[in-house]
Design an enzyme around this catalytic site. Structure first.
Site, mmCIF file in Angstrom:
data_model
loop_
_atom_site.group_PDB
_atom_site.id
_atom_site.type_symbol
_atom_site.label_atom_id
_atom_site.label_comp_id
_atom_site.label_asym_id
_atom_site.label_seq_id
_atom_site.Cartn_x
_atom_site.Cartn_y
_atom_site.Cartn_z
ATOM 1 N N ASP A 48 8.019 80.290 101.695
ATOM 2 C CA ASP A 48 8.152 78.950 101.122
ATOM 3 C C ASP A 48 8.246 77.935 102.259
ATOM 4 O O ASP A 48 9.198 77.963 103.042
ATOM 5 C CB ASP A 48 9.407 78.891 100.247
ATOM 6 C CG ASP A 48 9.554 77.566 99.502
ATOM 7 O OD1 ASP A 48 8.968 76.559 99.927
ATOM 8 O OD2 ASP A 48 10.297 77.547 98.497
ATOM 9 N N HIS B 236 6.154 77.598 97.522
ATOM 10 C CA HIS B 236 7.159 76.833 96.779
ATOM 11 C C HIS B 236 6.677 76.640 95.340
ATOM 12 O O HIS B 236 5.698 75.937 95.085
ATOM 13 C CB HIS B 236 7.413 75.480 97.436
ATOM 14 C CG HIS B 236 8.597 74.758 96.857
ATOM 15 N ND1 HIS B 236 9.893 75.193 97.061
ATOM 16 C CD2 HIS B 236 8.687 73.661 96.066
ATOM 17 C CE1 HIS B 236 10.729 74.379 96.444
ATOM 18 N NE2 HIS B 236 10.021 73.451 95.817
ATOM 19 N N SER C 88 13.493 74.558 91.704
ATOM 20 C CA SER C 88 13.647 73.738 92.906
ATOM 21 C C SER C 88 14.894 72.855 92.800
ATOM 22 O O SER C 88 16.003 73.380 92.710
ATOM 23 C CB SER C 88 12.371 72.923 93.139
ATOM 24 O OG SER C 88 12.332 72.381 94.429
#
Length: 450
Positions: free
Chosen positions: A341, A367, A200
């Site tokens: 996501d 995610h 991320s």
């Protein structure tokens, strides 16, 4: 993102995969034989079949929201247990980062064993289950079915119990902290190849570092997972739906605010300073969105000056995006995002024309989820297999060489880099004899999995 899947016509799985058309990396020499080159597509097909395998989500985690929420709310304390030995590095600007090394007992590991350098997500750390899911099998001894690697998790300023010792925080675009961490790791293990994995926000930092360094990178390859890429577009997309704004964006903004609250003394020592004024104002926010927090704090304190501070969060997003620098990456890079996501909805499928990057978008996974069933109720993370295959194959098969700047120790004991005299680090504390349990250093009040 559904249109992306049309690019996979002819493949047996529904993931969208982009291979560069002009990629060629030298194969590692064997017994002095003449080198040949290998395209990234050939490399993936031969050595990384999981990249092309179908990801089938667990039956009860059927969409991106369920995958994401399970990553946040699931109990992973007894899964993939990893222990670390922590080292604090003091940086020249007064800041501190925490390096968590695993395995703790390293005497039996050969000195040239590869080292996985991990960059965690927005407010995470080495405790995160998505981190441990990769490191547990990677760092197990070979005789126990692992890769026998070392790993180092770089915990950002103020995260996972790292003290905040300067008024600067971190951000998706600031790369000098990882740059200095890599200086220390390379100096400590000069014979070990370094490979990177980012999750991320950490994936965004990883890609920006690789792009900025080009052929001078200390990392020989990397994996970027759930990267937010164009920060502005994905921020706007996140705020455009009710669940995006009020669940995910406010969840991440509240995470950052709760983390900030743990470091009030370090940031408000001089109540009249611009930093203290900004922090005091931010503390009045109630469940801020990610963009609201970034507008109040990150644009001001998310990196060194210049380029910080920025006028607005949008200015910070425009500067910190990784999609505009992906074309400058010179080492082999695997990026994986999920098509469902809810946090990241814009992916540069063609990687800016980069010839070193393979881009994968799975249809499901949420995610930082990618949970698949192992039995009726048990799950594991599919993403672990392609990551480990990629890292192992890159180290074993490709003759990867870069030319990083030379290191030296200055008169004040700082480890420095020849072309960046403003950077430097030195050890301030090593937790010798103490072990940090990977599932138990979570920062209270901060949601996991983001």
């Amino acid at each position: 993102m559904g249109s992306l899947f049309s690019l996979m016509a002819g493949y047996p799985n529904p993931s969208a995969v982009h291979f560069p058309t002009t990629s060629a990396f030298p194969k590692r020499r064997v017994n002095g034989d003449r080198q040949s080159t290998l395209s990234l597509e050939e490399f993936v097909r031969m050595r990384c079949p999981s990249v092309l395998s179908e990801f089938k989500p667990a039956w009860w985690l059927w969409n991106g929201d369920m995958q994401t929420l399970y990553s946040v709310l699931g109990n992973f304390t007894k899964v993939d247990t990893v222990t670390y030995a922590r080292t604090h590095l003091r940086l020249k600007d007064g800041g501190t980062i925490g390096l968590d090394f695993t395995p703790v007992e390293q005497e039996s590991i050969r000195e040239d064993a590869p080292i996985i350098v991990v960059l965690h997500g927005l407010t995470g750390g080495s405790y995160e289950a998505y981190v441990r899911g990769v490191l547990y099998p990677a760092c197990k001894p070979v005789e126990q079915g692992g890769l026998g690697y070392r790993a180092v998790v770089v915990n950002y300023r103020g995260c996972a119990g790292v003290p905040l010792t300067s008024p600067q925080l971190y951000s998706a675009g600031h790369t000098d902290d990882i740059r200095q961490a890599l200086m220390y790791i390379a100096h400590t293990y000069p014979k070990a190849p370094l490979v990177g994995v980012g999750f991320s926000l950490g994936a965004n930092v990883l890609i920006r570092y690789l792009g900025e360094e080009g052929t001078s990178s200390r990392l020989l390859t990397g994996c970027a997972l759930a990267c937010p890429w164009n920060l502005s577009k994905n921020s706007n997309a996140l705020s455009s739906t009710f669940i995006g704004r009020h669940v995910y964006s406010r969840g991440m903004g509240s995470n950052l605010l709760n983390l900030l609250k743990k470091h009030i003394p370090a940031l408000t020592g001089d109540p009249s300073s611009p930093t203290a004024v900004a922090v005091t104002k931010a503390l009045q926010l109630r469940r801020p969105t990610l963009q609201e927090f970034d507008g109040a704090i990150t644009r001001l304190l998310g990196g060194s000056s210049p380029p910080f501070p920025f006028e607005t969060a949008e200015d910070y997003y425009a500067w910190g995006a990784s999609d505009k620098i992906i074309g400058d990456v010179k080492v082999p890079l695997l990026t994986v995002n999920a098509g469902d996501d809810p946090v990241v909805q814009e992916v540069p499928m063609l990687a800016g024309g980069n010839s070193s990057t393979v881009v994968v978008v799975t249809p499901h996974g949420g995610h930082l989820g990618w949970f698949e069933s192992t039995s009726f109720n048990d799950v594991t993370r599919w993403i672990t297999r392609p990551v480990l295959e990629w890292l192992r194959a890159a180290v074993e098969d490709l003759d990867m060489r870069t030319d990083p700047a030379q290191l030296y120790v200055d008169d004040n004991g700082f480890l420095c880099q020849r072309d960046r005299e403003d950077l430097g680090c030195k050890v301030t504390h090593e937790f010798k004899g103490k072990v940090i349990q990977g599932a138990n250093v979570k920062t209270s009040g901060v949601l996991q999995g983001l």
